[in-house]
Design a protein around this motif. Structure first.
Motif, short mmCIF file in Angstrom:
data_model
loop_
_atom_site.label_atom_id
_atom_site.label_comp_id
_atom_site.label_asym_id
_atom_site.label_seq_id
_atom_site.Cartn_x
_atom_site.Cartn_y
_atom_site.Cartn_z
N THR A 38 0.64 -1.15 0.15
CA THR A 38 0.02 -0.04 -0.16
C THR A 38 0.65 1.46 0.05
OG1 THR A 38 -0.10 0.01 2.25
CG2 THR A 38 -1.83 -0.82 1.14
N GLY B 56 2.56 4.41 1.79
CA GLY B 56 2.03 5.25 2.78
C GLY B 56 2.96 5.74 3.96
N ALA B 57 2.89 6.90 4.51
CA ALA B 57 3.77 7.18 5.63
C ALA B 57 4.02 6.21 6.74
CB ALA B 57 3.35 8.86 6.13
N TRP B 58 2.96 5.52 7.01
CA TRP B 58 2.92 4.79 8.44
C TRP B 58 3.98 3.65 7.92
CZ3 TRP B 58 1.46 -0.09 8.29
CH2 TRP B 58 0.60 -0.58 7.09
N LYS C 232 2.18 12.83 10.99
CA LYS C 232 1.32 11.98 10.19
C LYS C 232 1.32 10.64 10.34
CE LYS C 232 -0.18 11.56 5.66
NZ LYS C 232 -1.52 10.66 5.96
N ASP D 140 -1.72 8.12 11.83
CA ASP D 140 -2.09 6.87 10.95
C ASP D 140 -2.05 5.59 11.75
OD1 ASP D 140 -2.54 8.69 8.63
OD2 ASP D 140 -0.58 7.99 7.61
N LYS E 77 -5.03 5.67 13.85
CA LYS E 77 -6.23 5.39 12.96
C LYS E 77 -6.36 3.91 12.85
CE LYS E 77 -6.43 9.36 9.99
NZ LYS E 77 -6.20 9.75 8.83
N LEU E 78 -5.11 3.23 12.47
CA LEU E 78 -5.30 1.89 12.27
C LEU E 78 -5.55 1.01 13.59
CD1 LEU E 78 -2.02 1.32 9.78
CD2 LEU E 78 -4.43 0.66 9.50
N PRO F 157 -0.26 11.23 0.74
CA PRO F 157 -0.05 9.78 1.04
C PRO F 157 -1.01 9.39 1.98
CG PRO F 157 2.28 10.92 1.10
CD PRO F 157 0.99 11.98 1.05
N GLY F 158 -1.65 8.32 1.79
CA GLY F 158 -2.63 7.67 2.64
C GLY F 158 -2.11 7.02 3.90
N ALA F 159 -3.28 6.81 4.41
CA ALA F 159 -2.81 5.72 5.62
C ALA F 159 -2.80 4.36 5.06
CB ALA F 159 -3.98 5.74 6.75
N ASP G 60 -5.18 0.04 -2.04
CA ASP G 60 -4.85 -0.87 -3.24
C ASP G 60 -3.70 -1.78 -2.55
OD1 ASP G 60 -2.26 1.51 -4.57
OD2 ASP G 60 -3.27 1.64 -2.86
#
Lengths: 410, 490
Positions: free
Chosen positions: A71, A73-75, A255, A259, A262-263, B484-486, B490
């Motif tokens: 995926t 992403g920053a996390w 950020k 994230d 949130k996860l 950029p998403g969490a 995809d």
């Protein structure tokens, strides 16, 4: 290993964590050894519980490691090395699975095999203890095939962990970042599919088959979610330990932390969703084949644990993580994460231990039930810290690093 | 926000790496999208007229089927005892599943900061509403006395009668009606700024007035935007649990029973994944032609199709996992009913449906592992069609095969759909496509202001990268995510 060539600014200093881990390991394993001497059968039961709990963190790390390759992403880029270090423990933890395999073989010669299907009297036709339903499962549930599957699971996990780690370190050392990133992403695609299947069967073998009659198709997925939730909580705690490292300051904005918060919220809800879904289906159907598993987990005081879990595993973390501000504060998140890790232990206890103990008080007063998870987690944490100090905290050459910078500092 | 200038002009080949092809300005976005609904009635395109006519004819088929049902009762269908749920419930689950992709795109991807959703969000959400409309009617029509459907709602009444709150069928009523209303509000709120754009661009006085009323006095002030953003986030937050709950509760309609093949604990997540799977197939099927007809290739790019195909593959694999666990349970359980169910699926009178499902949902999606397939529109259309059929078959397998041969062989019976079952199903496409064509004609299909914002963000990204010295390397410029998403989908 290239430890010496890495600049101090890039490597987290985890000596304290390692010492704590080793301390816990020594105390826990010593007590566990004492337990073995005093009551080998109880030792075996507690060991299965501790092993099932501890390895979930490594499995969660391997799972998230592959998911974040897919995926982005920053996390993902922030936590990649934490996941890698956790996943690298899997090849070593094969050793920790050997006592479980010995239990399946009933090497210690207990009168009642802990795994019911491993008792030859239960599965031999004509014997007074013969149980046709358990006997039906024998081609699948037999000590040899159980051990064989364990080897297969660990082989799959170890190869995945090893390759992903090696390529990631090659990328650090200057291999073409795009080529290595693509290679890791491709392996992760297939890897996730293999991972889900192997972890599912691992959970069915080690956990679910303790009750040789009962089955539930969501059991494997539920274990994967449990592992994911525990791993996210561990990742938050790990971040509090590595944040002093210079490159962390330099590159990581708030950020990715947000994230991960949130996860953690999402996985808390997912855990509740799956736990409740399984319960409501079995409760409504009310079929004698399925209800005993829950009956054992509601009677004789275990209901208190159920109510505790509803509050402690769902309501408390859910409301604690609902707001935006708290999820952006690492110290606060660490508090919630600690709570989640403790509650994971209680949840795992509720899933495993009613097979061995009639009441939760009995389970609690059995010291090996605490010694096993503490000892094994101690080993796990020490190994994790070891792997963490072998590589840069962030994969600086990865193209995904751009995600950290694009997010900006809020 | 200053008017952003495109960094590169001239047509660019769609290499499948960008979510927004270069060469667009704020004005061009407003014009291209906004002018579609503003075309004068006399200049309506012939293609649209043709499509609408076909859809309208099918809608009439739907109405005739319903009228005949009201006159004669559910006996005109193929349902019987034991198969008391037939194509009505199959189609109900199928349609509502399709709707779920819309909410996933509009709500969940918004919460995950996935900027690429902007260009497909409005369309997918509309698809959700129309699919839910098609779905919601089926259980009501199945009631036998549909005009008494309000008895499903708990209200104090002289009969002293309440729905059975322990039944998932009663939960369905709440779940679906809540889902439909929240989705509708979410969609309408999202339309407000665009209604205002249309109001300002319309030259016809009646169109101006109509869009003006719909825009609820939107002036685009900072306060409006602030409240708008807040409302969107809250509605997205509300929709997310709803979309999961709806299909979970539908799965419980089956799972709370004791029927073999229904009482399966994996059902809730497996149904949700199946819904998203079928929904993305439908989004691909609808988007592929529409973007060509209206020239939206710059907004809905190959990168979008690539990502949607990945979501389809991922959710499809979850569904395959569900099939696998079902087979495993049958073999492991030692329960003769579970074993027989598997035998019946493989060898029974409706085995064709089970093999069809395995082919459509498990085998046919495997090419999506390859980028070349994900980037080929013809391949995607074929796979999406197969998946749509496959997900219909899945519900057929669950409902019909399980009911045909339950516990007692003496009460076994076959299910044969009648012409009215089929006409109601085909007719429901009429309802769906009539609404869809009206939507395409009168409302902006793509969110205009979100596209403009996306354009701004993409340009910012480009500028930032160029400042950072990456230069025009071509390869990964504008890789897509606005932020950029969490956990990306995809």
């Amino acid at each position: 290993m290239a430890t010496t060539t890495l600049p101090r600014t890039q490597v987290p200093q985890l000596n304290r964590v390692q010492v704590i881990g080793i301390g816990a390991a020594v105390i826990g394993l010593a007590l566990l050894g004492l337990g073995f001497v005093l009551n080998p059968e109880q030792f075996a039961k507690s060991y299965i519980f501790g092993f099932y709990y501890t390895i979930a963190f490594s499995l969660g790390c391997l799972g998230f490691l592959m998911v974040q390759h897919l995926t982005g992403g920053a996390w993902g880029i922030t936590a990649r090395r934490i996941f890698e270090a956790g996943a690298m423990i899997l090849p070593i933890f094969f050793l920790a699975s050997i006592p479980v395999i010995m239990v399946a073989y009933n090497t210690f010669g207990f009168e009642h095999a802990i795994y019911h299907w491993a008792n030859p009297r239960v599965v031999t036709p004509g014997s007074p203890e013969f149980d046709p339903i358990v006997a039906h499962k024998v081609p699948w549930m037999s000590p040899l095939w159980f051990a064989g599957r364990m080897v297969i699971y660990f082989a799959i996990w170890s190869i995945l962990a090893f390759l992903l780690r090696t390529w990631s370190l090659q990328q650090d050392r200057g291999a073409d970042p795009i080529v290595t990133a693509t290679r890791m992403r491709r392996l992760s695609g297939i890897g996730v599919a293999l991972f889900v299947l192997s972890v599912t069967f691992f959970a069915l073998d080690v956990g679910m088959s303790l009750d040789a009659h009962w089955y539930s198709t969501i059991y494997g997925a539920h274990y994967i979610v449990n592992a994911g939730l525990g791993t996210l909580a561990f990742t938050i705690l790990a971040l509090t330990q590595v944040r002093q490292t210079e490159i962390f300051h330099e590159h990581v904005p708030v950020k990715p932390i947000h994230d991960l918060g949130k996860l953690m919220l999402a996985f808390t809800v997912l855990w509740t969703y799956m736990s409740f879904g399984q319960y409501v289906i079995i409760w409504s159907g009310d079929v004698a084949e399925f209800t005993p598993w829950y009956a054992r987990r509601r009677e004789a005081g275990w209901l208190v644990v159920v109510i505790f879990l509803m509050i402690a595993a769902f309501l408390m973390p859910f409301f604690a993580l609902l707001g935006r501000k708290p999820k952006r504060n690492l110290n606060y998140l660490a508090l919630v994460a600690t709570w989640i890790i403790v509650v994971r232990l209680i949840d795992t206890a509720w899933i495993i231990l009613p097979e061995f103990h009639a009441t939760p008080t009995e389970a609690l007063l059995t010291f090996t039930n605490l010694a096993a998870p503490i000892g094994l987690m101690g080993v796990w944490v020490a190994l994790w810290a070891f792997f963490m100090q072998r590589a840069s905290l962030l994969p600086l050459n990865d193209p995904q690093m751009e995600n950290l910078h694009a997010g900006g500092h809020h | 926000m200053a008017q952003a200038q495109p960094l590169r002009t001239g047509p660019q080949p769609d290499t499948g790496e960008m979510y927004l092809l270069p060469g667009e300005t704020y004005t061009s976005i407003s014009r291209k999208i906004g002018d579609v609904p503003l075309v004068s009635p006399l200049q309506t395109s012939r293609g649209w007229l043709l499509g609408f006519t076909i859809a309208f004819i099918l809608l009439m088929v739907y109405f005739v089927s319903i009228a005949w049902l009201f006159i004669k009762g559910v006996g005109i269908w193929g349902i019987n005892v034991p198969v008391a749920w037939g194509m009505d419930i199959i189609n109900f689950v199928w349609w509502i599943g399709i709707g779920h992709a819309g909410t996933l795109i509009s709500a969940i991807l918004l919460l995950l900061n996935q900027g690429w959703r902007n260009s497909i969000n409005r369309f997918a959400e509309a698809m959700t509403l129309f699919a839910v409309a098609c779905a919601g009617l089926y259980p009501i029509l199945h009631l036998g006395r549909p005009w008494l459907f309000y008895w499903l709602i708990p209200y104090p009444n002289t009969h002293g009668m309440w729905p059975n709150f322990r039944s998932a069928l009663a939960w369905d009523v709440f779940a679906i009606s809540t889902y439909a209303s929240v989705s509708l509000v979410f969609w309408l709120v999202g339309l407000l700024p665009d209604f205002a754009t249309l109001r300002d661009r319309a030259t016809n006085i009646w169109a101006k007035r109509a869009y003006g009323i719909a825009a609820l006095g939107w002036r685009g002030s900072a306060r409006h935007w602030h409240r708008y953003e807040m409302a969107s986030l809250l509605l997205a937050g509300l929709s997310t649990p709803l979309v999961v709950s709806v299909h979970s509760i539908i799965s419980l309609d089956f799972a709370i029973s004791q029927v073999p093949g229904w009482q399966v604990t994996i059902f809730p997540p497996y149904f949700v994944a199946g819904a998203v799977f079928a929904g993305f197939a439908m989004v691909i099927l609808l988007m592929a032609p529409v973007r060509v007809w209206y020239g939206f290739q710059n907004y809905i790019t190959m990168r979008h199709f690539d990502v949607m195909a990945k979501v389809m593959l991922a959710t499809g694999m979850v569904v395959v996992y569900g099939y696998f666990m079902e087979v495993w349970a049958a073999l492991y359980s030692g329960s003769r009913y579970e074993e027989y169910l598997l035998f019946n699926r493989l060898n029974g009178p409706s085995a064709w449906a089970y093999y069809g499902l395995l082919f459509c949902n498990a085998v046919a999606i495997q090419p999506l592992w390859f980028r070349r397939v994900r980037q080929s529109i013809p391949a995607l259309i074929i796979i999406s069609l197969i998946v749509s059929v496959g997900m219909w078959l899945e519900r057929y397998v669950i409902i019909v095969i399980s009911l045909e041969r339950e516990f007692l062989p003496s009460s076994w019976d076959l299910y044969i759909p009648t012409v009215w079952d089929w006409s109601l199903y085909i007719g429901s496409f009429g309802l769906f496509f009539t609404l869809l064509f009206l939507f395409i004609r009168f409302l902006p299909m793509i969110n205009i202001f979100e596209m403009r914002m996306f354009q701004f963000q993409e340009n910012e990204r480009l500028h930032r990268r160029e400042r950072a010295g990456h230069g025009d390397t071509g390869r990964d410029i504008v890789t897509g995510k606005s932020e950029p998403g969490a956990a990306g989908a995809d």
